[in-house]
Enzyme design. Structure first.
Site, PDB file in Angstrom:
ATOM      1  CE  LYS A 151      -3.969  -2.013   2.432  1.00  0.00           C
ATOM      2  NZ  LYS A 151      -4.675  -2.146   3.713  1.00  0.00           N
ATOM      3  CD  GLN A 187      -3.930  -4.554   6.630  1.00  0.00           C
ATOM      4  OE1 GLN A 187      -3.870  -3.591   5.875  1.00  0.00           O
ATOM      5  NE2 GLN A 187      -4.483  -5.701   6.279  1.00  0.00           N
ATOM      6  CG  ASP A 215     -10.287  -0.398   4.704  1.00  0.00           C
ATOM      7  OD1 ASP A 215     -10.017  -0.686   3.525  1.00  0.00           O
ATOM      8  OD2 ASP A 215      -9.635  -0.825   5.673  1.00  0.00           O
TER       9      ASP A 215
END
Length: 296
Positions: free
Chosen positions: A54, A98, A121
């Site tokens: 990422k 995460q 997200d």
């Protein structure tokens, strides 16, 4: 093999290029660089690789990358305090924590502490509610990527029968909402659905996100259907490990009209859509027009 292969790698590369062009335009016109903050708690190997990728792709797109790596023993209160600081930081337009988190942390509480406008997200309860009611939301990256691949392959999705196998908050439920938004007739199925095979055979669009390797067999596929395989399962075969999807690719490819491979299908779209969401969040935060083709 009769099915066309849907090349997620190529589509994702084109999407990242579009994002990079949008970032360059914001920098030239407004002097603003979109910023993505990624928080990793602990040392899960898969998560470390994902976070590293990422960061690389964020910087390649011209964005600012802020990485926060915390020890596994970090308290939930300290993590929430970090998120609050990121919420207040004007240089940060997107925040991603995460998953999975260590067992002593409440993942829902952590996710719902993120500012919904920075929740790239798309997991915050507010964004889930906005998506479910057809309003503008930050959309989870994987189903957003699936929708982009479907639109590119099929054009107008209206009226098509879609079956989503899987009911997770991360993929299955938002995937169904996105397909409803494009006027599909949608059924959500799962591992306990009665006559799952028969249900799948009626689908023009079959999205598999159940987390079971090769669960969906070739004879479950309607001839000519478009199959989106979200599954990423590591199995041992012939003394070696390999990645396979939730669909029996070899069997399904003999019947389907088009299918995503594993790897190289949906997977590359997830980070590309994360970058797209960060650019979208930056534009929305400043009241600027959003680049076309990056949101649902």
């Amino acid at each position: 093999m009769s099915a066309d292969i849907i090349d997620g790698r190529s589509f994702a590369a084109a999407l990242r290029a579009k994002v990079a062009a949008g970032v360059a335009r914001l920098q030239a016109e407004h002097g603003i660089t979109p910023g993505l903050a990624v928080v990793l708690v602990g040392e899960d190997p898969a998560s470390q690789v994902y976070v590293r990728n990422k960061g690389i792709q964020t910087r390649e797109a011209g964005m600012a990358s802020f990485e926060h790596k915390l020890p596994a023993e970090t308290s939930e209160a300290d993590l929430l305090a970090l998120i609050e600081r990121l919420n207040a930081d004007p240089a940060v337009h997107g925040i991603l924590v995460q998953l999975p988190l260590p067992a002593h942390m409440d993942a829902d509480a952590v996710i719902n502490t993120i500012d919904p406008a920075k929740d790239v997200d798309g997991f915050h309860i507010s964004n889930a509610g906005l998506l479910a009611t057809g309003q503008k939301a930050m959309v989870p990256c994987t189903p957003l990527g699936c929708l982009m691949l479907l639109r590119d392959r099929l054009g107008d999705l209206a009226g098509r029968n879609a079956v989503v196998v899987g009911r997770s908050n991360i993929v299955g439920k938002p995937m169904a909402q996105l397909l409803l938004g494009d006027s599909c007739t949608v059924t959500i199925a799962h591992s306990r659905t009665k006559d799952l095979a028969g249900l799948c055979r009626g689908a023009d669009i079959l999205a598999a996100a159940v987390g079971r390797p090769r669960m969906i067999r070739g004879d479950w596929i309607r001839p000519g259907a478009t199959v989106i395989d979200v599954g990423i399962n590591r199995i041992e075969e012939g003394g070696k490990t390999r990645l396979v999807g939730d669909v029996d690719f070899e069997g399904a490819a003999q019947v389907a009209g088009a299918i995503t491979p594993v790897p190289g299908g949906v997977g590359p779209m997830t980070i590309a859509c994360l970058l797209a969401n960060t650019l979208t969040a930056c534009c929305r935060a400043n009241g600027w027009p959003e680049p076309e083709g990056l949101a649902a």
